[in-house]
Design an enzyme around this catalytic site. Sequence first.
Site, short mmCIF file in Angstrom:
data_model
loop_
_atom_site.label_atom_id
_atom_site.label_comp_id
_atom_site.label_asym_id
_atom_site.label_seq_id
_atom_site.Cartn_x
_atom_site.Cartn_y
_atom_site.Cartn_z
N SER A 1 -20.52 27.42 -20.00
CA SER A 1 -19.63 26.67 -19.36
C SER A 1 -18.47 26.36 -20.09
CB SER A 1 -20.34 25.46 -18.96
OG SER A 1 -19.72 24.34 -18.31
N TYR B 1 -31.62 21.05 -9.09
CA TYR B 1 -32.09 19.80 -10.05
C TYR B 1 -33.18 19.18 -9.46
CZ TYR B 1 -27.56 19.90 -12.09
OH TYR B 1 -26.47 20.31 -12.90
N HIS C 1 -27.25 15.33 -15.24
CA HIS C 1 -26.43 16.29 -14.58
C HIS C 1 -26.58 16.18 -13.06
CE1 HIS C 1 -23.65 19.35 -14.92
NE2 HIS C 1 -24.23 20.05 -15.84
N PRO D 1 -26.53 17.22 -20.35
CA PRO D 1 -25.75 17.41 -21.50
C PRO D 1 -25.38 16.56 -22.42
CG PRO D 1 -24.81 18.13 -19.19
CD PRO D 1 -26.03 17.15 -19.16
#
Length: 655
Positions: free
Chosen positions: A589, A103, A356, A116
């Site tokens: 996912s 990230y 996230h 998300p």
Amino acid sequence: MKNQLRNEAWRSYTNERNDKVSREHRCRKKDEALPTLPVPCLEATMQKYLAQVEAVAPNYLEKTRNLVKAFLTGPGPKLQQRLIERSQKVTNWATDWWINDMYLSIPLELPINVNPGLVARPKQFASQRDAAVFLARFLTELLGYQETLDKSQLEVERIKSKDGKTMQPLCMAQHYQMFRLYRRPGCSVDERIHLNRASSGDHIIVAHHNQFYNVPVRAPDGERITEADLTQQIFKIMEIPADEKVVPVGILTTAKRPVWAKAREELLKNELNRRSIELLENCLCIVCIDDDVLPTTFNNPYRKEDCWLGNRDYANVLHHALHGGGSRYFAANRWFDKTVHIILGKDGLWALMYEHSGGEAPAIFRIFEELTETVNALPSSENILRSYLTEPEKLEWCLSEQSCKDILEAMSSIDMLVEDLDLCILWFNEYSKEFIKSCNISPDVYIQLALQLTYFRLHEHLVSTYESASVRRFALGRVDVIRAASPEALAWVKAMCQGDPQAHVGGIVQEEGAKKVQFTIYSNQKIKELFNKAVQRQTKEMLDNIIGQGIDNHLMGLRYAALENGEPIPEIFNDEAFKIIQHFALSTSQITTKNDVIAGYGPVVPDGYGCGYNVRKNGFIFSCSAFHSDENTSAKKFAQTLEKSLQDMALMLSK
């Protein structure tokens, strides 16, 4: 290019501490009994790596074998020993590096690329005040949850251990961190700010008409303000009309991270802006009240009946949650750096969007659903309003000419990104996980193989596939990567495609005039055998990951062990095969929720797909994404092909 950016970011990443655990990773007493993340066997990781190359980059296999041999006889054992030593010094040898690699060192925009979104069943309100009451009740429950966190009294989640007989505790650090983290942009690497609860989290920020309002959630006497007080404050904000003169400062958080970092520095030159940014960074969460809906141009219906809200289909509402529709709609009605965003739309849209790096979906989605269910079950009540409440504080800005220019550029950039995102939702209900279990197959393994078959049918080869694997069995564990592309999966999908009109694999094709005739060489029994081998391989891959034996954290750790000591990156990590293996053209996912919700994210590479899937009792919800700018990918084609793959797999098993 991606690895180069990461390496450059690493050189400027000065906050890494080798001999102690960073503050945000301190483990609570409840988690101290958890085992530490193991360092996998070096030779085993290299063999798994070669299997990946065989499946997705076979032309590089021979060269990679030589590089693996050179690594194992060269720098590999020394780097492995450093990881073992690191694992003995810190609570989790991978997490700090993983967060940076996954990230903080990535300069991409947070909307679509990182954050998300989730959309729950829409709400129905008789009036705007009813909507304000619902929001106030939700926030009241959220404050109660935060107090539980402050007291370290959250019940520890448990999962079946490897033997299937006992229940093993999971690390709860993500739950305790989700309202205490803030992702601050940096020119080379972002910074995770760990907020001090003694001086933060006692206010929320409500966003409405691209304007931010500070709403304290503690009364002057230190007590929580009541549900009625919150209702009054929220309703006041809802009644404030739109102001065309409002400059959409929130849009800056949609920019690429280095761009936003520079724009933030410009804002901080003014004291008024500094206070507003401080309030945004230190709030408990962002509450977004969206006063309109996205137009049906954001629709991408799989079937005509796929409507969620009025004329808005499933794809439309997920667009709304992920990015707000760009600068013309609600993208500036967000502050994307903040971990948790609660979104309420004019038409009853009820959604969540989160940053996230602050945590994984199971922790954040769970509390959103649980609090929603609690509020839905509450009876109506009449609370007395307190008289001391002041008007909600509007955050003020003093913008320089440069800041205005930064905002205009950010508006243009996010609009291009939003227009490029291609979403399609497949709600598959021809069978459910119970059918898969009756075949003695893990539903997740089954779906991962269905995704491999789908990609192969569309592109006639396999690619590196990312599926997040929780490693919360270990202290401070986040995730590793379950890789579904394997030599066994490749052999099976080739056999499955032997009769496909456009796939000339697994059979012998001869020309008969202008007509192609394909001779089948695989019986259904043989296809089943190949499928069983693929299932066994994928099951082992899944189990290896959740017990800390995945390869991606390990490969990342070996690279960082060299970087940390100022040594050259071993040749194996600069090889073309490694770049291909790290290019996740299929990012997936399993998003497990209590209810039928739509959740998803964008692809992680320009020529890739994203696919989140919610395993339900009555079927599966797939959120498929791609980018319009890549002419070889299509979210709708992926969904259509996935449906056929699921149908054909059931047919294969029934014969």
